[in-house]
Design an enzyme around this catalytic site. Sequence first.
Site, PDB file in Angstrom:
ATOM      1  N   GLY A 163       0.809  -1.215   0.000  1.00 42.62           N
ATOM      2  CA  GLY A 163       0.000   0.000   0.000  1.00 42.62           C
ATOM      3  C   GLY A 163       0.842   1.263   0.000  1.00 42.62           C
ATOM      4  N   ASP A 176      13.136  -3.478  -5.880  1.00 46.80           N
ATOM      5  CA  ASP A 176      13.498  -4.458  -4.857  1.00 46.80           C
ATOM      6  C   ASP A 176      14.084  -5.672  -5.572  1.00 46.80           C
ATOM      7  OD1 ASP A 176      12.205  -3.193  -2.320  1.00 46.80           O
ATOM      8  OD2 ASP A 176      10.703  -3.023  -3.891  1.00 46.80           O
ATOM      9  N   GLY A 182       8.622  -5.106  -8.928  1.00 45.74           N
ATOM     10  CA  GLY A 182       9.503  -4.021  -9.329  1.00 45.74           C
ATOM     11  C   GLY A 182      10.976  -4.376  -9.179  1.00 45.74           C
ATOM     12  N   GLU A 183      11.770  -3.883 -10.134  1.00 46.62           N
ATOM     13  CA  GLU A 183      13.225  -4.049 -10.027  1.00 46.62           C
ATOM     14  C   GLU A 183      13.791  -3.184  -8.905  1.00 46.62           C
ATOM     15  OE1 GLU A 183      14.482  -3.303 -14.039  1.00 46.62           O
ATOM     16  OE2 GLU A 183      14.012  -5.362 -14.668  1.00 46.62           O
ATOM     17  N   GLN A 195       7.350  -9.967   7.624  1.00 48.53           N
ATOM     18  CA  GLN A 195       8.559  -9.593   6.895  1.00 48.53           C
ATOM     19  C   GLN A 195       9.279  -8.406   7.549  1.00 48.53           C
ATOM     20  OE1 GLN A 195       6.402  -8.666   3.101  1.00 48.53           O
ATOM     21  NE2 GLN A 195       7.843  -6.958   2.974  1.00 48.53           N
ATOM     22  N   GLN A 202      14.653  -9.035  -3.838  1.00 53.89           N
ATOM     23  CA  GLN A 202      13.349  -9.680  -3.661  1.00 53.89           C
ATOM     24  C   GLN A 202      12.884 -10.340  -4.960  1.00 53.89           C
ATOM     25  OE1 GLN A 202       9.899  -7.778  -1.527  1.00 53.89           O
ATOM     26  NE2 GLN A 202       9.265  -7.294  -3.591  1.00 53.89           N
ATOM     27  N   GLY A 224       5.445   4.262  -8.774  1.00 56.87           N
ATOM     28  CA  GLY A 224       6.163   2.987  -8.957  1.00 56.87           C
ATOM     29  C   GLY A 224       5.178   1.830  -8.959  1.00 56.87           C
ATOM     30  N   HIS A 225       4.317   1.787  -7.945  1.00 55.72           N
ATOM     31  CA  HIS A 225       3.283   0.742  -7.892  1.00 55.72           C
ATOM     32  C   HIS A 225       2.372   0.838  -9.126  1.00 55.72           C
ATOM     33  CE1 HIS A 225       3.902   1.448  -3.392  1.00 55.72           C
ATOM     34  NE2 HIS A 225       4.164   0.161  -3.513  1.00 55.72           N
TER      35      HIS A 225
HETATM   36  P1  AMP Z   1       5.985  -2.379  -1.696  1.00 62.80           P
HETATM   37  O1  AMP Z   1       4.607  -1.828  -1.532  1.00 62.80           O
HETATM   38  O2  AMP Z   1       7.066  -1.434  -1.310  1.00 62.80           O
HETATM   39  O3  AMP Z   1       6.129  -3.754  -1.065  1.00 62.80           O
HETATM   40  O4  AMP Z   1       6.185  -2.612  -3.253  1.00 62.80           O
HETATM   41  C1  AMP Z   1       5.270  -3.376  -4.001  1.00 62.80           C
HETATM   42  C2  AMP Z   1       5.859  -3.619  -5.366  1.00 62.80           C
HETATM   43  O5  AMP Z   1       6.080  -2.367  -6.011  1.00 62.80           O
HETATM   44  C3  AMP Z   1       7.206  -4.344  -5.327  1.00 62.80           C
HETATM   45  O6  AMP Z   1       7.262  -5.281  -6.385  1.00 62.80           O
HETATM   46  C4  AMP Z   1       8.185  -3.216  -5.531  1.00 62.80           C
HETATM   47  O7  AMP Z   1       9.414  -3.626  -6.104  1.00 62.80           O
HETATM   48  C5  AMP Z   1       7.411  -2.323  -6.492  1.00 62.80           C
HETATM   49  N1  AMP Z   1       7.941  -0.955  -6.446  1.00 62.80           N
HETATM   50  C6  AMP Z   1       8.072  -0.156  -5.346  1.00 62.80           C
HETATM   51  N2  AMP Z   1       8.656   1.016  -5.688  1.00 62.80           N
HETATM   52  C7  AMP Z   1       8.916   0.935  -7.024  1.00 62.80           C
HETATM   53  C8  AMP Z   1       9.528   1.822  -7.965  1.00 62.80           C
HETATM   54  N3  AMP Z   1       9.992   3.005  -7.608  1.00 62.80           N
HETATM   55  N4  AMP Z   1       9.622   1.413  -9.252  1.00 62.80           N
HETATM   56  C9  AMP Z   1       9.164   0.189  -9.633  1.00 62.80           C
HETATM   57  N5  AMP Z   1       8.576  -0.682  -8.787  1.00 62.80           N
HETATM   58  C10 AMP Z   1       8.459  -0.322  -7.509  1.00 62.80           C
END
Ligand code: AMP
Length: 285
Positions: free
Chosen positions: A30, A156, A153-154, A60, A159, A35-36
């Site tokens: 969330g 992480d 996303g790359e 986690q 991950q 990015g999301h």
């Molecule tokens: P999170 O909510 O931080 O767990 O991220 C959820 C997904 O969004 C994961 O696959 C992240 O790698 C991806 N994500 C987060 N920030 C970015 C970004 N700046 N660019 C691309 N993907 C992202």
Amino acid sequence: MLIHTIAEVRAKVREWKKQGLTVGLVPTMGALHDGHLSLIKKSVETCDKTVISVFVNPIQFCPGEDFEKYPRTLDADRKLAEDAGVDIVFAPSAEEMYGAGHIMSNDFLTYVIPPFFYQDKLCGKSRVGHFDGVCTVVNKLFNIVQPDFAFFGEKDRQQLIIIQKMVKDLSIPVEIVPCPIVREDDGLAMSSRNRYLNDEERKDALVLKSILFNIKVCYNSGIKDVKALTETAYSYLKPCHSLEYLDFRDKNDLESKTIADNDTIVFIAVKLGSVRLIDNIALAG
Ligand code: AMP
């Protein structure tokens, strides 16, 4: 559509599958940003139906991390997601996912544990058990949603590599789609944690991209020795930057590199005050 229970998601996905529709899953915690949204866009383009999960996964987070204060903005997330074409926002409670009483009691939960070699470096080194929690929740989300495609996303990258390994090793029938890092105009990689930064820290946060972009320029100019490439980075660091790691690793198996090549990813983690930021760059291209 906002759904909180596993049973309701399953029922909805079963309907879709009966109609022969493809399903994409975008797992998130969330506090959605662009990015999301880039992952969501890719899923909406690729699949007939898109499910996003919004779940701040307690298992986690390590003791002392930001689980309690992690931003929770479900109403805004739902609006953004639905406007972007998402069909289901799955926002389960921790009880729904792990059962009452077992939420933080790891002794009573079956875990998916990625290989030690993938965990004992980069973020896994300081966040012990983090990737066990990630693989467990992602595996569980795959079982609940049974997506054809899942988008990660790359940003992480460790991950992503670990999840690709899990899917291969456990023959999970899902295609993992890697999505490029989305950055702010000034180059800072977007992250839900960027909102923790004060004005000064926000400026200082540019050190991550400055180091990575500079290393790539040096690599493209012919410097391949990792020691030499690492040295170029130190001039960017100020006393406010606590460098956790700057590491050159293979994009497939995270093996360490002494000579950089087109399979190399440069990973960085920096702490600014209490905020820990990560970023990475592929040297190819
Ligand atoms: P999170 O909510 O931080 O767990 O991220 C959820 C997904 O969004 C994961 O696959 C992240 O790698 C991806 N994500 C987060 N920030 C970015 C970004 N700046 N660019 C691309 N993907 C992202």
